[in-house]
Write a protein that holds these residues in place. Structure first.
Motif, PDB file in Angstrom:
ATOM      1  N   GLU A   1      44.074  27.464 -39.371  1.00 29.58           N
ATOM      2  CA  GLU A   1      43.967  27.617 -40.824  1.00 29.58           C
ATOM      3  C   GLU A   1      44.676  28.891 -41.268  1.00 29.58           C
ATOM      4  O   GLU A   1      44.555  29.944 -40.631  1.00 29.58           O
ATOM      5  CB  GLU A   1      42.501  27.654 -41.250  1.00 29.58           C
ATOM      6  CG  GLU A   1      41.764  26.345 -40.980  1.00 29.58           C
ATOM      7  CD  GLU A   1      40.268  26.450 -41.198  1.00 29.58           C
ATOM      8  OE1 GLU A   1      39.627  25.397 -41.346  1.00 29.58           O
ATOM      9  OE2 GLU A   1      39.735  27.582 -41.197  1.00 29.58           O
ATOM     10  N   HIS A   2      45.394  28.811 -42.366  1.00 30.02           N
ATOM     11  CA  HIS A   2      46.121  29.977 -42.849  1.00 30.02           C
ATOM     12  C   HIS A   2      46.354  29.843 -44.348  1.00 30.02           C
ATOM     13  O   HIS A   2      46.235  28.756 -44.919  1.00 30.02           O
ATOM     14  CB  HIS A   2      47.460  30.129 -42.133  1.00 30.02           C
ATOM     15  CG  HIS A   2      48.423  29.027 -42.419  1.00 30.02           C
ATOM     16  ND1 HIS A   2      48.337  27.795 -41.805  1.00 30.02           N
ATOM     17  CD2 HIS A   2      49.472  28.946 -43.280  1.00 30.02           C
ATOM     18  CE1 HIS A   2      49.300  27.004 -42.251  1.00 30.02           C
ATOM     19  NE2 HIS A   2      50.004  27.675 -43.157  1.00 30.02           N
ATOM     20  N   ALA A   3      46.679  30.951 -44.980  1.00 23.81           N
ATOM     21  CA  ALA A   3      46.976  30.950 -46.410  1.00 23.81           C
ATOM     22  C   ALA A   3      48.002  32.029 -46.698  1.00 23.81           C
ATOM     23  O   ALA A   3      48.010  33.094 -46.066  1.00 23.81           O
ATOM     24  CB  ALA A   3      45.711  31.194 -47.230  1.00 23.81           C
ATOM     25  N   GLU A   4      48.855  31.754 -47.666  1.00 19.53           N
ATOM     26  CA  GLU A   4      49.827  32.740 -48.142  1.00 19.53           C
ATOM     27  C   GLU A   4      49.522  33.027 -49.606  1.00 19.53           C
ATOM     28  O   GLU A   4      49.208  32.121 -50.379  1.00 19.53           O
ATOM     29  CB  GLU A   4      51.250  32.226 -47.991  1.00 19.53           C
ATOM     30  CG  GLU A   4      52.301  33.256 -48.426  1.00 19.53           C
ATOM     31  CD  GLU A   4      53.723  32.844 -48.104  1.00 19.53           C
ATOM     32  OE1 GLU A   4      54.646  33.619 -48.383  1.00 19.53           O
ATOM     33  OE2 GLU A   4      53.889  31.733 -47.565  1.00 19.53           O
ATOM     34  N   HIS A   5      49.611  34.294 -49.970  1.00 15.49           N
ATOM     35  CA  HIS A   5      49.341  34.708 -51.343  1.00 15.49           C
ATOM     36  C   HIS A   5      50.525  35.508 -51.861  1.00 15.49           C
ATOM     37  O   HIS A   5      50.905  36.527 -51.270  1.00 15.49           O
ATOM     38  CB  HIS A   5      48.062  35.554 -51.414  1.00 15.49           C
ATOM     39  CG  HIS A   5      47.717  36.001 -52.803  1.00 15.49           C
ATOM     40  ND1 HIS A   5      47.118  35.168 -53.726  1.00 15.49           N
ATOM     41  CD2 HIS A   5      47.900  37.193 -53.437  1.00 15.49           C
ATOM     42  CE1 HIS A   5      46.927  35.820 -54.850  1.00 15.49           C
ATOM     43  NE2 HIS A   5      47.397  37.048 -54.707  1.00 15.49           N
ATOM     44  N   ALA A   6      51.127  35.045 -52.942  1.00 10.57           N
ATOM     45  CA  ALA A   6      52.262  35.737 -53.558  1.00 10.57           C
ATOM     46  C   ALA A   6      51.758  36.857 -54.461  1.00 10.57           C
ATOM     47  O   ALA A   6      50.764  36.698 -55.183  1.00 10.57           O
ATOM     48  CB  ALA A   6      53.100  34.758 -54.353  1.00 10.57           C
TER      49      ALA A   6
END
Length: 232
Positions: free
Chosen positions: A174-179
């Motif tokens: 599981e992973h997430a990217e935040h701009a």
């Protein structure tokens, strides 16, 4: 640029009924190098003994967010609000012109573990306010779920500051990217477990300040619960 703030570097206090770690200067802990990060002023990592808590006391001109990790906290305030806050809930209290409140662990046997977060408001003298929202584990699993914002977007609690708070649970792939928009910065706090932030390994209680970056990536989670603050 990513700057780490390790758990063991935090200020600590042992009050018997309360074991607490201060990410930023608070009460008897003072470090001029850690007075906050933008409008983020306080992250207190509190463990409260069964049947104990904070008696009625006052605040003003502060946005206060309570995020329960284990157990429960019973809230009462001078606005007439009363609630038992559990891990699925996020509470926001705007102290504004002044409010009194108390917080107690209502369980006679179980410890309460929570984060108390203070964010400076964008203006002083607003009317005191209270709000509470529930976010399930599914809401936060493998993603960054908005839980607080200036406009109550996406069902989040609202606050008087151009800041956004996200919560996420991460395991395995599981992973997430935040701009991050130009001129914005971020603070990531690992509430429990372990995770990577832009490739840096963080464990429970660790944090990372992110400045002058276009985005950040959270991955490599091992039972991780993470709070992300997107700040001006």
């Amino acid at each position: 640029m990513l700057t780490l703030r390790r758990s063991h570097e935090r200020g600590r206090a042992d009050h018997g009924w309360l074991q607490t770690a201060h990410t930023f200067s608070f009460a008897d802990y003072f470090d001029p190098a850690h007075m906050g990060f933008g409008p983020l002023r306080v992250i207190n990592d509190d463990h409260i003994a069964p049947g104990s808590g904070f008696g009625m006391h006052g605040h003003r001109d502060m946005e206060i967010i309570t995020y329960v990790l284990e157990g429960a906290i019973e809230h009462r305030d001078s606005m007439g609000n009363g609630s038992i806050i559990r891990p699925s809930n996020v509470q926001r209290m705007s102290a504004g012109t002044g409010v009194m409140h108390s917080e107690f662990n209502p369980d006679p046997q179980r410890m309460t573990h929570l984060l108390q977060i203070w964010i400076l408001p964008d203006r002083k003298g607003v009317a005191p306010g209270y709000e509470e929202r529930a976010f399930s584990e599914a809401d936060k699993r493998g993603r960054l779920r908005l839980v607080a914002s200036p406009d109550g977007a996406d069902g989040s609690v609202s606050m008087h500051q151009d800041a956004r708070v996200y919560a996420g649970l991460f395991d395995g792939e599981e992973h997430a990217e935040h701009a991050l928009a130009p001129g914005r910065r971020a603070w990531v706090h690992v509430a429990r477990g372990a995770v990577r932030v832009n490739g840096e390994a963080l464990s429970e209680g660790d944090a990372a300040a992110i400045e002058d970056e276009a985005s950040l990536v959270i991955d490599g989670g091992k039972g991780a619960e993470v709070l992300l603050f997107d700040l001006p």
